[in-house]
Enzyme design. Structure first.
Site, mmCIF file in Angstrom:
data_model
loop_
_atom_site.group_PDB
_atom_site.id
_atom_site.type_symbol
_atom_site.label_atom_id
_atom_site.label_comp_id
_atom_site.label_asym_id
_atom_site.label_seq_id
_atom_site.Cartn_x
_atom_site.Cartn_y
_atom_site.Cartn_z
ATOM 1 N N HIS A 17 61.394 39.629 65.843
ATOM 2 C CA HIS A 17 60.576 38.535 66.535
ATOM 3 C C HIS A 17 61.106 38.234 67.872
ATOM 4 O O HIS A 17 60.728 37.780 68.935
ATOM 5 C CB HIS A 17 60.344 37.524 65.732
ATOM 6 C CG HIS A 17 59.312 37.744 64.643
ATOM 7 N ND1 HIS A 17 58.348 37.440 64.463
ATOM 8 C CD2 HIS A 17 59.614 38.677 63.575
ATOM 9 C CE1 HIS A 17 57.518 37.881 63.250
ATOM 10 N NE2 HIS A 17 58.341 38.687 62.812
ATOM 11 N N ASP A 115 56.324 32.171 69.091
ATOM 12 C CA ASP A 115 56.132 33.319 68.293
ATOM 13 C C ASP A 115 55.291 32.927 67.368
ATOM 14 O O ASP A 115 54.988 31.704 67.039
ATOM 15 C CB ASP A 115 57.294 33.934 67.657
ATOM 16 C CG ASP A 115 57.238 35.050 66.850
ATOM 17 O OD1 ASP A 115 57.221 36.028 67.132
ATOM 18 O OD2 ASP A 115 57.136 34.492 65.535
#
Ligand code: UDP
Length: 446
Positions: A17, A115
Site C-alpha cells: 500500500h 489510501d
C-alpha cells in the site's frame, strides 16, 4: 517561478500500500515540480526495515513521517489482513490529525490523498479545508464494487468484521472530491464506463500504470544470482512463479505446483514461501524464520536443477519480469504484479489467493484474454496435471502465442498512457495539478 504547494498523503500499513501511493507521488512531482508531498505512515508495530529502506530512495521533495506505531494488543486477534490494516489506521487517527494540524499551521495544504484503507482520515480534509482524494491501489473493477451490488471475497460472509468495515469504507468513499486510480482505459474500459454511469457526481483520474522502476531486494547476492541464472536461459523460456509480498500456499498446493512444474518440462524461477493454511498469513508478518526449500517434494531440486531455480521468500520482481529470458508469469494477481507484467508484455497464469485477486484474474482471463486460469480441484488445490497443462499451453502452444500477442498490444497501450504530454495518465495528473493550484488560488505559470 510558480509558488510551491504542498499536498499530504496517507498510506495504510503494508509495503504494497505504501509503495504504490508513493510511486504515484513521485510521478506527480516529476511532472509538477511546483508541488511538495508530505507522507504519513501508520504502522501496527515497529516500522519494518523494508519500509525504511524504501523511504531512503525517495526524492527530497517527498517528506515522510513515520507515525507512532499503534498498540498491537488493541487489534482483534487473528483477523483478516484488511481488518488489521483498516483498524490500524483508525487507531492512528489522533496522530494523523495532530500531524495535519501542525502542517496546516505552517502552510496551507491543497489536497489530502488517502489510501483506500485510510479513508477515515479524509474527514480532516473537511475540518482543515483541503480537497480530499482516495488513491485506490487496485483495479477500477474492484473499486466499482463499492458502488455496485456484487461483493468480493471475503465480504461474502456478512457477519464478518471485514464485511462491516467494507460497508463503512463504501460510505466514506461517497464524501470525497475524487478517486485516483492506478489503471488506464484500454486495461479496464468496461469497468470505467460502468462506473461513470453509476457515479457521475465525483471525479476519477486514471493515472496508471505507475509501478516501481526497480524492486527492492532483501539480499543482494540472491538478486544477482537469479539475474545471472536468467542470463543463461534462452529468450522468453522461463516461467516466473510468485505470489506477491505475502501470499502463501498450503503444503499440498506446494507439492502439486512443484510436481506440475516438473511435469511440464519448462524452465522456471519460483519464489517460494514456507506453507500455511491461511493464504494471506505472511502479508503483514513476512518473517523468514523457516527455510521454505525444505517443504519441497523430496528430490525435486535435484531432478529440476537443469531447468529451474527456487528462491526463498523474496526476489527482485521488476528486474525479473523485464528480463529477456522470462516468457510467462504464474501470479497471485495482486494489482501491482498485474501492472508490472502488463508493462513488459509478459502473459500470465492466474493463481488468485485472497483480497480482490479473483476479480483481477477474471479481468485478465475473460476480459482481456491475456492470461490462462487453471481449474481448481474439489479440495481447492490445482492438481499437478492441470498445472503442467496450463504451463505448456502458455509457454509452447498456439493458444499461448495468441495470448502473448494480445499482451504485447496491451503493453503498447500501457506505454502510450504514460507518454509525455499526450498520454492519458500524464493528462490526468495535469488535471489534478490544475485543480489543486486553483484551489490554492495559484494558477500554473509553467
Ligand atoms: N515483490 C517483489 N518481490 C517478491 C514479491 C513481490 O519485488 O518476491 C513486489 C512486486 O514487484 C509488487 C509487490 O511486491 O510490486 C506485490 O504487490 P501486489 O499488488 O502484486 O501483491 P500483494 O503483495 O499486495 O499481495
Amino acid at each position: 517561478m510558480a509558488k510551491t504547494m504542498r499536498i499530504a498523503v496517507i498510506t495504510s500499513p503494508g509495503l504494497t500500500h505504501l509503495v504504490p501511493i508513493l510511486e504515484f507521488s513521485k510521478r506527480f512531482l516529476e511532472l509538477h515540480p511546483n508541488f511538495h508531498v508530505t507522507c504519513m505512515i501508520p504502522s501496527l508495530g515497529p516500522h519494518p526495515d523494508s519500509t525504511k529502506s524504501y523511504l531512503q530512495t525517495l526524492p527530497s521533495n517527498i517528506h515522510s513521517i513515520l507515525l507512532p506505531p499503534i498498540n498491537k494488543q488493541d487489534l482483534p486477534q487473528g483477523a483478516y489482513p484488511g481488518v488489521l490494516i483498516q483498524k490500524t489506521v483508525t487507531l492512528s487517527l489522533p496522530s494523523i490529525r495532530d500531524t495535519l494540524k501542525s502542517l496546516t499551521l505552517r502552510e496551507p495544504l491543497a489536497a489530502l490523498i488517502a489510501d483506500a484503507f485510510a479513508f477515515e482520515a479524509l474527514s480532516f480534509a473537511k475540518e482543515f479545508n483541503f480537497l480530499s482524494y482516495i488513491y485506490f491501489p487496485s483495479s477500477v473493477m474492484a473499486l466499482s464494487l463499492f458502488f455496485g451490488r456484487d461483493l468480493p471475497f471475503p465480504m461474502q460472509n456478512r457477519s464478518s468484521d471485514a464485511y462491516k468495515l467494507y460497508l463503512e469504507r463504501s460510505k466514506g468513499f461517497s464524501n470525497v472530491d475524487g478517486f485516483i486510480i492506478n489503471s488506464f482505459l484500454e486495461l479496464e474500459s468496461a469497468a470505467m464506463k460502468a462506473l461513470a454511469r453509476e457515479k457521475s457526481c465525483f471525479s476519477f483520474y486514471d493515472v496508471g500504470p505507475i509501478t516501481q522502476k526497480r524492486s527492492s531486494s532483501n539480499d543482494g547476492d540472491e538478486e544477482l544470482e537469479c539475474l545471472r541464472w536468467l542470463d543463461k536461459q534462452p529468450h522468453s523460456s522461463v516461467l516466473y512463479v510468485s505470489f506477491g509480498s505475502g501470499g502463501t500456499l498450503s503444503q499440498s498446493a506446494i507439492n502439486e505446483l512443484a510436481l506440475g512444474l516438473e511435469l511440464s518440462g519448462q524452465r522456471f524461477l519460483w519464489v517460494l514461501r514456507a506453507p500455511s493454511d491461511s493464504s494471506s498469513a505472511a502479508y503483514l508478518d513476512n518473517q523468514k524464520n523457516e527455510d521454505p526449500l525444505k517443504f519441497l517434494p523430496s528430490g525435486f531440486l535435484e531432478r529440476t536443477k537443469e531447468k529451474g531455480l527456487v528462491l526463498p521468500s523474496w526476489a527482485p520482481q521488476v528486474q525479473i519480469l523485464s528480463h529477456d529470458s522470462v516468457g510467462g508469469f504464474l501470479s497471485h494477481c495482486g494489482w501491482n504484479s498485474v501492472l508490472e507484467s502488463v508493462q513488459v508484455g509478459v502473459p500470465i497464469i492466474t493463481w488468485p489467493l485472497f483480497a480482490e485477486q479473483r476479480m483481477n484474474a477474471v479481468l485478465l482471463v475473460d476480459g482481456l484474454k491475456v492470461a490462462v486460469r487453471p481449474n481448481v480441484g474439489e479440495d481447492g488445490v490445482v492438481e499437478k496435471e492441470e498445472v503442467s497443462n496450463v504451463i505448456k499451453c502458455l509457454m509452447e502452444q498456439e493458444e499461448g502465442k495468441a495470448i502473448r500477442k494480445r499482451m504485447e498490444y496491451l503493453k503498447a497501450y500501457a506505454a502510450d498512457a504514460v507518454k509525455k504530454d499526450a498520454g492519458s495518465s500524464t493528462r490526468a495528473l495535469s488535471q489534478l495539478a490544475t485543480k489543486w493550484e486553483k484551489f490554492s488560488g495559484i494558477e500554473d505559470n509553467n
